[in-house]
Design a protein around this motif. Structure first.
Motif, PDB file in Angstrom:
ATOM      1  N   ARG A   9      15.081  13.976  27.066  1.00 55.14           N
ATOM      2  CA  ARG A   9      16.413  14.584  27.010  1.00 55.14           C
ATOM      3  C   ARG A   9      16.429  15.822  27.893  1.00 55.14           C
ATOM      4  O   ARG A   9      15.442  16.541  28.003  1.00 55.14           O
ATOM      5  CB  ARG A   9      16.737  14.978  25.574  1.00 55.14           C
ATOM      6  N   ALA A  10      17.576  16.098  28.514  1.00 55.18           N
ATOM      7  CA  ALA A  10      17.693  17.239  29.420  1.00 55.18           C
ATOM      8  C   ALA A  10      17.398  18.551  28.705  1.00 55.18           C
ATOM      9  O   ALA A  10      16.871  19.475  29.297  1.00 55.18           O
ATOM     10  CB  ALA A  10      19.077  17.277  30.048  1.00 55.18           C
ATOM     11  N   CYS A  11      17.721  18.657  27.426  1.00 55.69           N
ATOM     12  CA  CYS A  11      17.531  19.920  26.728  1.00 55.69           C
ATOM     13  C   CYS A  11      16.114  20.095  26.200  1.00 55.69           C
ATOM     14  O   CYS A  11      15.720  21.196  25.884  1.00 55.69           O
ATOM     15  CB  CYS A  11      18.549  20.057  25.599  1.00 55.69           C
ATOM     16  N   SER A  12      15.351  19.015  26.097  1.00 55.16           N
ATOM     17  CA  SER A  12      13.980  19.173  25.628  1.00 55.16           C
ATOM     18  C   SER A  12      13.039  19.271  26.818  1.00 55.16           C
ATOM     19  O   SER A  12      13.172  18.562  27.802  1.00 55.16           O
ATOM     20  CB  SER A  12      13.577  18.008  24.726  1.00 55.16           C
ATOM     21  N   CYS A  13      12.103  20.158  26.721  1.00 56.77           N
ATOM     22  CA  CYS A  13      11.179  20.394  27.824  1.00 56.77           C
ATOM     23  C   CYS A  13       9.986  19.456  27.707  1.00 56.77           C
ATOM     24  O   CYS A  13       9.267  19.492  26.711  1.00 56.77           O
ATOM     25  CB  CYS A  13      10.727  21.852  27.797  1.00 56.77           C
ATOM     26  N   PRO A  14       9.733  18.642  28.722  1.00 58.96           N
ATOM     27  CA  PRO A  14       8.614  17.697  28.681  1.00 58.96           C
ATOM     28  C   PRO A  14       7.308  18.355  29.143  1.00 58.96           C
ATOM     29  O   PRO A  14       6.870  18.194  30.285  1.00 58.96           O
ATOM     30  CB  PRO A  14       9.063  16.600  29.647  1.00 58.96           C
ATOM     31  N   TYR A  15       6.690  19.106  28.254  1.00 61.53           N
ATOM     32  CA  TYR A  15       5.514  19.896  28.598  1.00 61.53           C
ATOM     33  C   TYR A  15       4.423  19.059  29.267  1.00 61.53           C
ATOM     34  O   TYR A  15       3.873  19.460  30.294  1.00 61.53           O
ATOM     35  CB  TYR A  15       4.945  20.582  27.351  1.00 61.53           C
ATOM     36  N   GLU A  16       4.116  17.929  28.690  1.00 63.29           N
ATOM     37  CA  GLU A  16       3.024  17.109  29.225  1.00 63.29           C
ATOM     38  C   GLU A  16       3.372  16.526  30.592  1.00 63.29           C
ATOM     39  O   GLU A  16       2.508  16.400  31.450  1.00 63.29           O
ATOM     40  CB  GLU A  16       2.636  16.013  28.239  1.00 63.29           C
ATOM     41  N   ALA A  17       4.623  16.182  30.813  1.00 58.55           N
ATOM     42  CA  ALA A  17       5.040  15.659  32.119  1.00 58.55           C
ATOM     43  C   ALA A  17       4.918  16.736  33.188  1.00 58.55           C
ATOM     44  O   ALA A  17       4.472  16.468  34.307  1.00 58.55           O
ATOM     45  CB  ALA A  17       6.468  15.128  32.049  1.00 58.55           C
ATOM     46  N   ILE A  18       5.287  17.955  32.847  1.00 54.33           N
ATOM     47  CA  ILE A  18       5.177  19.068  33.802  1.00 54.33           C
ATOM     48  C   ILE A  18       3.714  19.314  34.139  1.00 54.33           C
ATOM     49  O   ILE A  18       3.345  19.462  35.305  1.00 54.33           O
ATOM     50  CB  ILE A  18       5.848  20.341  33.232  1.00 54.33           C
ATOM     51  N   ARG A  19       2.873  19.330  33.118  1.00 54.43           N
ATOM     52  CA  ARG A  19       1.441  19.535  33.343  1.00 54.43           C
ATOM     53  C   ARG A  19       0.871  18.404  34.198  1.00 54.43           C
ATOM     54  O   ARG A  19       0.078  18.655  35.110  1.00 54.43           O
ATOM     55  CB  ARG A  19       0.711  19.619  32.005  1.00 54.43           C
ATOM     56  N   ALA A  20       1.285  17.177  33.960  1.00 49.37           N
ATOM     57  CA  ALA A  20       0.788  16.038  34.735  1.00 49.37           C
ATOM     58  C   ALA A  20       1.192  16.143  36.207  1.00 49.37           C
ATOM     59  O   ALA A  20       0.386  15.852  37.097  1.00 49.37           O
ATOM     60  CB  ALA A  20       1.300  14.730  34.132  1.00 49.37           C
ATOM     61  N   ILE A  21       2.410  16.572  36.470  1.00 50.34           N
ATOM     62  CA  ILE A  21       2.859  16.726  37.853  1.00 50.34           C
ATOM     63  C   ILE A  21       2.058  17.824  38.544  1.00 50.34           C
ATOM     64  O   ILE A  21       1.634  17.670  39.695  1.00 50.34           O
ATOM     65  CB  ILE A  21       4.378  17.006  37.914  1.00 50.34           C
ATOM     66  N   TYR A  22       1.837  18.932  37.847  1.00 51.75           N
ATOM     67  CA  TYR A  22       1.022  20.028  38.400  1.00 51.75           C
ATOM     68  C   TYR A  22      -0.365  19.515  38.778  1.00 51.75           C
ATOM     69  O   TYR A  22      -0.842  19.753  39.880  1.00 51.75           O
ATOM     70  CB  TYR A  22       0.942  21.169  37.381  1.00 51.75           C
ATOM     71  N   HIS A  23      -1.013  18.803  37.879  1.00 50.53           N
ATOM     72  CA  HIS A  23      -2.366  18.288  38.143  1.00 50.53           C
ATOM     73  C   HIS A  23      -2.363  17.267  39.280  1.00 50.53           C
ATOM     74  O   HIS A  23      -3.296  17.236  40.086  1.00 50.53           O
ATOM     75  CB  HIS A  23      -2.955  17.657  36.885  1.00 50.53           C
ATOM     76  N   GLU A  24      -1.331  16.466  39.352  1.00 48.89           N
ATOM     77  CA  GLU A  24      -1.234  15.454  40.414  1.00 48.89           C
ATOM     78  C   GLU A  24      -1.108  16.101  41.791  1.00 48.89           C
ATOM     79  O   GLU A  24      -1.773  15.707  42.743  1.00 48.89           O
ATOM     80  CB  GLU A  24      -0.020  14.556  40.151  1.00 48.89           C
ATOM     81  N   ILE A  25      -0.253  17.102  41.899  1.00 41.35           N
ATOM     82  CA  ILE A  25       0.062  17.680  43.204  1.00 41.35           C
ATOM     83  C   ILE A  25      -0.912  18.791  43.597  1.00 41.35           C
ATOM     84  O   ILE A  25      -1.173  18.994  44.784  1.00 41.35           O
ATOM     85  CB  ILE A  25       1.524  18.166  43.223  1.00 41.35           C
ATOM     86  N   GLU A  33      -5.906  22.999  30.439  1.00 44.45           N
ATOM     87  CA  GLU A  33      -6.531  22.238  29.357  1.00 44.45           C
ATOM     88  C   GLU A  33      -5.707  22.312  28.074  1.00 44.45           C
ATOM     89  O   GLU A  33      -5.631  21.345  27.332  1.00 44.45           O
ATOM     90  CB  GLU A  33      -7.955  22.743  29.103  1.00 44.45           C
ATOM     91  N   ILE A  34      -5.112  23.477  27.826  1.00 46.75           N
ATOM     92  CA  ILE A  34      -4.366  23.688  26.580  1.00 46.75           C
ATOM     93  C   ILE A  34      -2.951  24.141  26.916  1.00 46.75           C
ATOM     94  O   ILE A  34      -2.748  25.041  27.719  1.00 46.75           O
ATOM     95  CB  ILE A  34      -5.048  24.762  25.718  1.00 46.75           C
ATOM     96  N   VAL A  35      -1.981  23.471  26.305  1.00 41.50           N
ATOM     97  CA  VAL A  35      -0.589  23.903  26.437  1.00 41.50           C
ATOM     98  C   VAL A  35      -0.271  24.681  25.158  1.00 41.50           C
ATOM     99  O   VAL A  35       0.176  24.125  24.167  1.00 41.50           O
ATOM    100  CB  VAL A  35       0.365  22.700  26.632  1.00 41.50           C
ATOM    101  N   ASN A  36      -0.553  25.981  25.225  1.00 37.91           N
ATOM    102  CA  ASN A  36      -0.336  26.832  24.064  1.00 37.91           C
ATOM    103  C   ASN A  36       1.115  27.294  23.990  1.00 37.91           C
ATOM    104  O   ASN A  36       1.937  26.966  24.842  1.00 37.91           O
ATOM    105  CB  ASN A  36      -1.314  28.019  24.077  1.00 37.91           C
ATOM    106  N   GLU A  37       1.407  28.083  22.975  1.00 38.54           N
ATOM    107  CA  GLU A  37       2.776  28.541  22.752  1.00 38.54           C
ATOM    108  C   GLU A  37       3.310  29.377  23.921  1.00 38.54           C
ATOM    109  O   GLU A  37       4.466  29.237  24.320  1.00 38.54           O
ATOM    110  CB  GLU A  37       2.838  29.353  21.455  1.00 38.54           C
ATOM    111  N   LYS A  38       2.467  30.224  24.485  1.00 36.46           N
ATOM    112  CA  LYS A  38       2.882  31.055  25.631  1.00 36.46           C
ATOM    113  C   LYS A  38       3.276  30.165  26.814  1.00 36.46           C
ATOM    114  O   LYS A  38       4.299  30.398  27.458  1.00 36.46           O
ATOM    115  CB  LYS A  38       1.750  31.996  26.018  1.00 36.46           C
ATOM    116  N   ARG A  39       2.477  29.169  27.113  1.00 37.60           N
ATOM    117  CA  ARG A  39       2.796  28.254  28.214  1.00 37.60           C
ATOM    118  C   ARG A  39       4.047  27.437  27.901  1.00 37.60           C
ATOM    119  O   ARG A  39       4.855  27.183  28.789  1.00 37.60           O
ATOM    120  CB  ARG A  39       1.612  27.331  28.496  1.00 37.60           C
ATOM    121  N   GLN A  40       4.198  27.027  26.661  1.00 35.05           N
ATOM    122  CA  GLN A  40       5.398  26.283  26.287  1.00 35.05           C
ATOM    123  C   GLN A  40       6.649  27.125  26.509  1.00 35.05           C
ATOM    124  O   GLN A  40       7.648  26.630  27.029  1.00 35.05           O
ATOM    125  CB  GLN A  40       5.320  25.827  24.831  1.00 35.05           C
ATOM    126  N   ARG A  41       6.586  28.392  26.138  1.00 34.85           N
ATOM    127  CA  ARG A  41       7.747  29.279  26.361  1.00 34.85           C
ATOM    128  C   ARG A  41       8.057  29.405  27.846  1.00 34.85           C
ATOM    129  O   ARG A  41       9.217  29.362  28.252  1.00 34.85           O
ATOM    130  CB  ARG A  41       7.493  30.661  25.749  1.00 34.85           C
TER     131      ARG A  41
END
Length: 106
Positions: A9-25, A33-41
């Protein structure tokens, strides 16, 4: 393996997808390694910023468009000699923009 552009959904942030794109590129950059609360914010704030930018440009604003925006953003970072540490400062030190820096407002 699930594609990082999976439907969200546009309003929900896809944390794992963002991390996957970062690692890919940016595979040579420090791993997230860890998507903690600070990174989620930080990711959620950037996710909202991207939505505002797309709307301001009168472009379609959906989850796929936001993920593509991030893909372009990380690609530009990967092409930067400065952000990837390929170009040293005058004193010989190098800088590598990690995930946290790339997700910061600045």
């Amino acid at each position: 393996m699930e594609q990082p552009t999976a439907k969200v959904r546009a309003c929900s942030c896809p944390y794992e997808a963002i991390r996957a794109i970062y690692h890919e590129i940016l595979p040579e950059h420090p791993r997230v390694e860890i998507v903690n609360e600070k990174r989620q914010r930080a990711m959620k704030a950037r996710w909202a910023d991207i939505g505002r930018r797309l709307k301001a440009k009168k472009q379609r604003d959906g989850p796929q468009e936001r993920l593509e925006y991030l893909r372009r953003f990380f690609t530009r970072a990967a092409e930067s000699d400065f952000l990837t540490g390929k170009k040293a400062f005058r004193d010989g030190s190098v800088y590598i923009a990690d995930f946290d820096k790339l997700m910061s407002p600045g």
